[in-house]
Scaffold this motif. Structure first.
Motif, PDB file in Angstrom:
ATOM      1  N   ALA A  37     -22.909 -19.630  51.710  1.00  0.00           N
ATOM      2  CA  ALA A  37     -23.237 -20.800  52.522  1.00  0.00           C
ATOM      3  C   ALA A  37     -22.018 -21.275  53.314  1.00  0.00           C
ATOM      4  O   ALA A  37     -22.133 -21.616  54.509  1.00  0.00           O
ATOM      5  N   ASP A  38     -20.840 -21.294  52.666  1.00  0.00           N
ATOM      6  CA  ASP A  38     -19.620 -21.713  53.364  1.00  0.00           C
ATOM      7  C   ASP A  38     -19.318 -20.785  54.537  1.00  0.00           C
ATOM      8  O   ASP A  38     -18.976 -21.245  55.646  1.00  0.00           O
ATOM      9  N   THR A  39     -19.426 -19.485  54.308  1.00  0.00           N
ATOM     10  CA  THR A  39     -19.121 -18.522  55.370  1.00  0.00           C
ATOM     11  C   THR A  39     -20.082 -18.685  56.536  1.00  0.00           C
ATOM     12  O   THR A  39     -19.673 -18.657  57.711  1.00  0.00           O
ATOM     13  N   ALA A  40     -21.358 -18.861  56.228  1.00  0.00           N
ATOM     14  CA  ALA A  40     -22.353 -19.036  57.289  1.00  0.00           C
ATOM     15  C   ALA A  40     -22.093 -20.318  58.071  1.00  0.00           C
ATOM     16  O   ALA A  40     -22.160 -20.333  59.317  1.00  0.00           O
ATOM     17  N   THR A  41     -21.779 -21.398  57.360  1.00  0.00           N
ATOM     18  CA  THR A  41     -21.523 -22.676  58.038  1.00  0.00           C
ATOM     19  C   THR A  41     -20.269 -22.600  58.894  1.00  0.00           C
ATOM     20  O   THR A  41     -20.257 -23.058  60.048  1.00  0.00           O
ATOM     21  N   LEU A  42     -19.205 -22.026  58.351  1.00  0.00           N
ATOM     22  CA  LEU A  42     -17.969 -21.901  59.118  1.00  0.00           C
ATOM     23  C   LEU A  42     -18.176 -21.025  60.352  1.00  0.00           C
ATOM     24  O   LEU A  42     -17.676 -21.341  61.437  1.00  0.00           O
ATOM     25  N   SER A  43     -18.908 -19.940  60.191  1.00  0.00           N
ATOM     26  CA  SER A  43     -19.175 -19.063  61.337  1.00  0.00           C
ATOM     27  C   SER A  43     -19.941 -19.813  62.418  1.00  0.00           C
ATOM     28  O   SER A  43     -19.623 -19.713  63.615  1.00  0.00           O
ATOM     29  N   ALA A  44     -20.958 -20.577  61.998  1.00  0.00           N
ATOM     30  CA  ALA A  44     -21.748 -21.338  62.970  1.00  0.00           C
ATOM     31  C   ALA A  44     -20.905 -22.401  63.662  1.00  0.00           C
ATOM     32  O   ALA A  44     -21.023 -22.623  64.880  1.00  0.00           O
ATOM     33  N   MET A  45     -20.040 -23.069  62.894  1.00  0.00           N
ATOM     34  CA  MET A  45     -19.182 -24.102  63.485  1.00  0.00           C
ATOM     35  C   MET A  45     -18.203 -23.500  64.488  1.00  0.00           C
ATOM     36  O   MET A  45     -17.950 -24.077  65.555  1.00  0.00           O
TER      37      MET A  45
END
Length: 652
Positions: free
Chosen positions: A216-224
């Protein structure tokens, strides 16, 4: 988190004692105060200079002059003015805070800490000042005192985001990663969508091998990052992304964003006239805060010692503070000059380097703790390069070249870098033959390992360990019941998480062992007790891979398409063991199984390392020194010829 004194605090003026010309001084003061409020800092400087001329004993005149000079970037003059202000008004916190801010930006941490302490004794309620004081104390290693100061700030403003961010930094340096994570969670609650806070929180959780949120962190950081504008001045903590399965394009974008902050407001020095350097010997400068007991210093020292007179001159620019480490003494002896940049602002440091006539200036840190990339933003040298300390692009337009080799930085992957690629012929890593030799008297029993086990050593920092690597190790442990896993103990907080993860994969937690701190000499004797070093990806072992091979321990790795994920492959190639680097994790596991079940194969590789230790190209510091000098000379020559930086390939 770099706060400065609010302008409104600087125009509260008690009457000066016995001014030389009170009416004109008062008028000048009022002009200066108005200019400060309107952010016309040159006019403010001129007005307050007039105040100090007409009323030299007016302490607030000096403090306001210091503020105007500070905002114009004239830090040396600002500090001088602030000192005069504190002499005249020693009980006024404002002057001490102005002095502390100037000293901090001139990287005089000791002086800044003293000035902040004086302000604290005077009594003030400036939360930002306490945050800056905490930051300085953290750099100096006074962590308990830093916590005291930050808790005082928290009492004034409990919901101030910078307080929680700085508390996290201090807790991290105290190896209290769980506490750091909680502070960062608070920061994110206060500032939703805080990119730097989430990237740092994710990084600290990986230190603890806490992986529940990693996808979840990786996906959120990538999206940000995808949605972020590079025009925004928004910090990303790009180093933390190198150990995540994140695209090179996003890693590059993060580096560019961080570099934009580093170079904010910088006016580069005037270009150097190439004709002034024609026919002159090559002068290379290395800039680092890690010229002490640090992997970068340990790798580089022998290459510097092995330089030939024809290779030109090397100057080392240090900004890491005092050190009595033996490797530091060797570096000082090996260099033509060893220059401290402590106490100099970034511009002053750039001017010093420019005055030294450096042709090629090399950054050895990249976006790591305590870097001073802003020196490079000032264009201290006509050619500037990144090397060794940061295995990725700097994202900085002032860095012309990234030094690598055909494996870590093949030209086919050039789009991952803002720099041009400059390749050493075989391996970018300098290394050397000075490492301590393993002591054969060491036994597994004395370090708590079973004597008959197949020991898989994973001595990388735990933030590099991701679930897919852990899955591979556990798969091998299922296939080979006598296999055990040996991890580096970064802090005691990770034990429970590791045991929980290994148990969830059906492995008895008693088969994981932890290695605490030992001295550098003992490190190699202990390391030699392992059967194999199991590498991580996408962030490989770097210095530690060379350590393992020196100790006679094979390294098995997986390589990818980033610099950080190809380092171990390059190191293995230079040790004649390139076949132990795999593109497919399944092949990685199969290779480990062969080494675990076919003792003659493992023995052959270990014998190769033991017998050829002193002749392997990986540890040939003299050759690496000559290769570096030749590469830097190529960079200089392109500049002398009026050519823009371009890829400098090993075959060129």
């Amino acid at each position: 988190m770099n706060a400065t004194l609010p302008l409104s605090s600087l125009d509260r003026r008690p009457r000066p004692a016995a001014p030389t010309d009170p009416l004109r001084a008062q008028a000048a003061f009022e002009r200066g105060a108005l200019a400060q409020r309107e952010r016309r800092f040159e006019a403010a400087r001129d007005a307050f200079q007039e105040v100090t001329r007409l009323a030299p004993d007016d302490g607030l005149g000096w403090i306001n002059l210091a503020s105007a000079l500070f905002r114009l970037g004239a830090l040396a003059d600002s500090v001088q003015a602030a000192r005069r202000g504190t002499e005249l008004l020693p009980h006024l916190a404002l002057g001490w805070l102005m002095l502390a801010d100037g000293l901090r930006l001139r990287h005089d941490q000791v002086g800044a800490a003293d000035a902040y302490a004086q302000a604290e004794r005077c009594g003030h309620e400036d939360t930002d000042a306490y945050v800056n004081q905490g930051a300085v104390l953290n750099v100096l290693g006074h962590r308990t005192r830093a916590l005291e100061v930050l808790l005082k700030a928290s009492a004034i403003q409990p919901h101030h985001p910078a307080v929680h961010g700085m508390l996290a930094m201090v807790f991290r340096q105290m190896n209290l990663m769980a506490e750091a994570v909680e502070c960062l969670k608070t920061l994110r609650a206060l500032v939703p969508g805080h990119l730097q806070a989430l990237s740092t929180e994710s990084f600290e959780k990986r230190h603890l091998c806490f992986w529940d949120d990693i996808e979840a962190d990786t996906a959120t950081l990538s999206a940000m990052l995808e949605s972020a504008s590079e025009e925004d001045y928004r910090s990303t903590t790009c180093f933390s992304y190198l150990s995540l399965p994140m695209s090179p394009a996003l890693q590059c974008k993060a580096a560019r964003m961080d570099s934009r902050i580093n170079g904010w407001g910088v006016q580069p020095l005037a270009p150097v006239d190439p004709t002034s350097r024609r026919g002159t010997p090559l002068r290379v400068g290395y800039v680092s805060g890690d010229l002490r007991e640090h992997p970068v210093a340990q790798l580089l020292v022998e290459a510097l010692e092995q330089r030939r007179p024809a290779d030109g001159q090397v100057l080392l620019y240090d900004h890491g503070g005092p050190s009595d480490a033996p490797v530091r003494q060797r570096l000082m002896k090996a260099a033509d000059a060893f220059v401290s940049l402590d106490g100099l602002s970034d511009r002053e440091a750039a001017e010093r380097i420019r005055a030294d006539g450096i042709d090629v200036l090399v950054d050895l840190q990249g976006h790591t703790k305590g870097h001073r990339l802003a020196i490079f933003s000032h264009r201290a040298a006509p050619v500037q390069a990144s090397y060794l300390g940061f295995p990725a692009t700097s994202g900085d337009p002032s860095i012309d070249y990234l030094v690598g080799d055909p494996i870590v930085s093949p030209v086919e992957l050039a789009s991952h870098y803002t720099e041009k690629i400059a390749q050493l012929p075989l391996c970018f890593q300098p290394n050397g033959r000075w490492r301590p030799l393993p002591d054969p008297a060491w036994t597994r029993e004395q370090v708590g390992l079973p004597s008959d086990a197949f020991v898989m050593c994973a001595f990388n920092h735990t933030y590099k360990i991701l679930p897919h690597a852990f899955d591979a190790w556990c798969e091998l442990m299922h296939r080979v019941p006598r296999a055990v896993l040996w991890l580096k103990e970064i802090n005691g907080q990770l034990h429970a998480n590791v045991r929980r993860e290994i148990r969830s994969r059906g492995i008895d937690p008693s088969r994981v062992h932890f290695a605490g701190y030992v001295s550098y000499a003992d490190h190699f004797s202990r390391l030699a007790l392992a059967d194999v070093f199991v590498d991580t990806w996408p962030y490989n072992a770097h210095t530690t891979a060379g350590d393992a091979l020196w100790a006679g321990v094979p390294v098995v790795t997986v390589f990818g398409d980033t610099y950080a994920s190809r380092v171990a492959a390059s190191v293995l190639n230079a040790a004649g063991l390139g076949e132990l680097a795999y593109a497919d994790p399944a092949d990685y596991v199969r290779s480990l199984e062969v080494l675990a079940t076919e003792p003659e194969v493992l023995a052959s590789i270990r014998e190769h390392l033991r017998l050829n230790r002193m002749t392997l190209p990986l540890f040939d510091g003299a050759t690496r020194a000559a290769e570096l000098a030749a590469l830097f000379q190529r960079m200089k020559q392109r500049w002398l010829d009026g050519q823009a930086p371009d890829h400098l390939l090993a075959a060129g």
